[in-house]
Design a protein around this motif. Structure first.
Motif, short mmCIF file in Angstrom:
data_model
loop_
_atom_site.label_atom_id
_atom_site.label_comp_id
_atom_site.label_asym_id
_atom_site.label_seq_id
_atom_site.Cartn_x
_atom_site.Cartn_y
_atom_site.Cartn_z
N SER A 33 0.84 -1.22 0.00
CA SER A 33 0.00 0.00 0.00
C SER A 33 0.87 1.25 0.00
O SER A 33 0.57 2.23 -0.70
CB SER A 33 -0.88 0.07 1.24
N ALA B 108 2.38 1.70 -3.36
CA ALA B 108 1.35 2.14 -4.32
C ALA B 108 1.03 3.61 -4.12
O ALA B 108 0.81 4.35 -5.10
CB ALA B 108 0.10 1.28 -4.18
N ASP C 227 1.17 6.26 -6.96
CA ASP C 227 -0.04 7.06 -7.29
C ASP C 227 0.32 8.55 -7.35
O ASP C 227 -0.07 9.26 -8.27
CB ASP C 227 -1.13 6.87 -6.22
N ASN D 214 3.65 -0.23 -12.39
CA ASN D 214 2.94 -1.35 -11.77
C ASN D 214 3.95 -2.32 -11.16
O ASN D 214 5.14 -2.29 -11.51
CB ASN D 214 2.06 -2.06 -12.79
N ARG E 75 -6.21 -8.45 -4.51
CA ARG E 75 -5.77 -7.58 -5.61
C ARG E 75 -5.19 -6.26 -5.08
O ARG E 75 -5.74 -5.17 -5.31
CB ARG E 75 -6.91 -7.30 -6.58
N SER F 296 -3.42 -2.83 -4.76
CA SER F 296 -3.30 -1.78 -5.77
C SER F 296 -1.95 -1.87 -6.49
O SER F 296 -0.91 -2.00 -5.85
CB SER F 296 -3.45 -0.43 -5.07
N ARG F 297 -1.98 -1.81 -7.79
CA ARG F 297 -0.81 -1.76 -8.69
C ARG F 297 -0.09 -3.10 -8.86
O ARG F 297 0.87 -3.19 -9.62
CB ARG F 297 0.20 -0.67 -8.29
#
Ligand code: ADE
Ligand code: ZN
Length: 393
Positions: free
Chosen positions: A168, A171, A175, A186, A211, A213-214
Motif C-alpha cells: 500500500s 502504491a 499514485d 505497476n 488484488r 493496488s498496482r
C-alpha cells in the motif's frame, strides 16, 4: 528521411488478456553497418518502457546513507565503498557464480544479501512511499513512461507479516508520482526462489483475492544455482495467478542453464523471461522463443557485473536477436550496478552497431513486452512513432 522501422504487432487473447505479440526480432536484429552513434541524450528523448528492474536495486548511495542515519543502523563498511559487496558481504564460497568486479565480486548470493540489508532500512510507510516516488522520478528522467517494477517482499525484513502495508505504501508513492505526471509504475510481486510451495500458493491466493493496488504480475527471482530447479514447486501458485488474471514474468537462464527457461515456460506460464540469456545453449529453445515471441528481458551490465558473462564479446544478446528472439534491454539493479536505462541502450548500440531505427524498434518492443494497460501501450506506441518522425527515422 529513412524508412520508419516499426515492429509488426498483432493482438491475440491469452488467458483472458488482450496481449500484443511482437514478431519484432527481424526489425530489431537489423543492423546498420557504420550507423551513426546515438548519444544518451537522444536515447532519453525516446519514449519507452522498462520491464526488468528491481525496486530493491534502486537505492542510491545517498538514500542508504540517509536511511541508515535515520534508523541508527551502522553502515557495513566505509560509505564511499558501500556498493563494493565483495568487501562487505563476503560469500559463503560455495554459492557464487564466477566473480565479476565491484558489486559482483561476491556473486549473486552475496548481492542478494546486500539487498536484504538495504531494504531492511525501510521501516515506515513514509520511507517506502518516498522511495517509490523517487524511483518514478528517476525513471522519468530516462524517458521511461511505463515500468513493471519487481518487488520481492522477502528482502524487506521490517514488513514481515504486514506485506499488504508495504505494498500500500509503495502504491501510494506510485499514485502520487502518476498524479504529478511521472512514469506509470505497476508491481510484479516476486517470490524468492527458496520459498516453499505452501508459502507461494498462499501468496498467490492472497494476491488474487485481495488484488493489492498496482500489483499486476507474479514473478520469481533469486539465485537459481542455490535453489536448484524450482518450477514444479511453484507451478500451483502460477496456476492460481494465471487463473486469477495476474501476468507472469520469471527470472531464468541467468544463474541456471537453458533448462530453467524451459521450466518457466512449461510449468509457470511465463509471458516474459527475465534474463534468459542461457537459452543460447539450446537450439530448440531459441527456436521456440523465436516462434512464440516470448521476450527475454536482458540486462547487459548486470550480467557482466554479476559474472554471468566475462565481457560483451561473449554475451549472446546479438546472436539471440539474429536468430529471431524478441529482446528488451533493461537495468536490473541500476543503483548498485551504477547504470541507467539510457546507459544500457547506449552500451548495446555501441557494441552491436545499432542506430536510431534499431533503438526505435527496441522502444516499441519494450512497450509491447510490458504489462501496460492497452490504452497506455497504444499511446506510447504513438508517442514513439512521433518521436521517430521528429528524429528523421
Ligand atoms: N534480485 C535482484 N537482482 C537479481 C538478479 N540479477 N537475479 C536474481 N534475483 C535478483
Ligand atoms: Zn532481475
Amino acid at each position: 528521411m529513412g524508412a520508419r522501422v516499426r515492429p509488426i504487432r498483432s493482438s491475440e487473447t491469452r488467458d483472458g488478456h488482450t496481449v500484443t505479440t511482437t514478431p519484432t526480432a527481424p526489425a530489431q536484429a537489423h543492423v546498420t553497418p557504420g550507423a551513426k552513434r546515438v548519444d544518451e541524450e537522444t536515447i532519453r528523448s525516446i519514449p519507452k518502457a522498462e520491464v526488468h528492474v528491481h525496486l530493491e536495486g534502486t537505492f542510491e548511495l545517498i538514500d542508504l546513507i540517509e536511511l541508515a542515519r535515520e534508523s541508527g543502523v551502522p553502515l557495513p563498511g566505509p560509505a564511499a565503498t558501500l556498493f563494493d559487496l565483495g568487501t562487505h558481504f563476503a560469500p559463503d564460497t560455495t554459492d557464487t557464480i564466477d566473480a565479476g568486479s565491484g558489486v559482483g565480486t561476491g556473486g549473486l548470493s552475496a548481492f542478494l544479501r546486500f539487498l536484504d540489508w538495504q531494504c531492511g532500512l525501510i521501516r515506515t510507510p513514509q520511507q517506502a512511499s518516498a522511495l517509490a516516488y523517487r524511483f518514478a522520478a528517476r525513471q522519468s528522467a530516462s524517458g521511461i513512461r511505463y515500468t513493471d517494477v519487481i518487488v520481492n517482499p522477502t528482502h524487506w525484513s521490517a514488513w514481515r507479516g504486514r506485506v499488504g502495508d508495504l505494498l500500500s505504501a509503495l502504491a501510494e508513492g506510485f499514485d502520487e508520482a502518476e498524479r504529478d505526471g511521472l512514469c506509470v509504475i505497476n508491481i510484479a510481486y516476486s517470490l524468492l526462489r527458496t520459498q516453499s510451495q505452501d508459502e507461494a500458493t498462499t501468496i498467490a491466493r492472497w494476491l488474487v483475492e485481495t488484488r493489492p493496488s498496482r500489483v499486476i504480475a507474479l514473478s520469481v527471482d533469486g539465485d537459481e544455482r542455490v535453489a536448484g530447479r524450482t518450477a514444479e514447486k511453484f507451478a500451483p501458485a502460477f496456476d492460481i495467478a494465471r487463473d486469477g488474471g495476474l501476468r507472469r514474468t520469471i527470472h531464468a537462464g541467468e544463474s541456471s542453464g537453458a533448462e530453467g527457461v524451459w521450466d518457466a515456460i512449461r510449468h509457470l506460464h511465463a509471458e516474459r523471461i527475465d534474463h534468459g540469456v542461457r537459452a543460447i545453449d539450446d537450439d530448440e529453445l531459441v527456436a521456440h522463443l523465436a516462434e512464440t515471441g516470448i521476450p527475454l528481458d536482458v540486462c547487459l551490465r548486470s550480467n557482466l557485473t554479476l559474472g554471468v558473462y566475462p565481457d560483451l564479446a561473449s554475451h549472446p544478446l546479438a546472436e539471440l536477436m539474429r536468430r529471431g528472439v524478441t529482446v528488451t534491454v533493461n537495468t536490473d539493479d541500476p543503483a548498485p550496478i551504477g547504470t541507467r536505462l539510457e546507459n544500457e541502450w547506449s552500451l548495446a548500440a555501441d557494441a552491436y552497431g545499432w542506430g536510431l531505427p534499431q533503438l526505435i524498434a527496441l522502444a516499441h518492443a519494450s512497450v509491447t513486452a510490458s504489462f501496460a494497460p492497452d490504452a497506455l501501450a497504444a499511446e506510447l506506441h504513438e508517442a514513439i512513432d512521433a518521436r521517430a518522425l521528429a528524429l528523421g527515422v
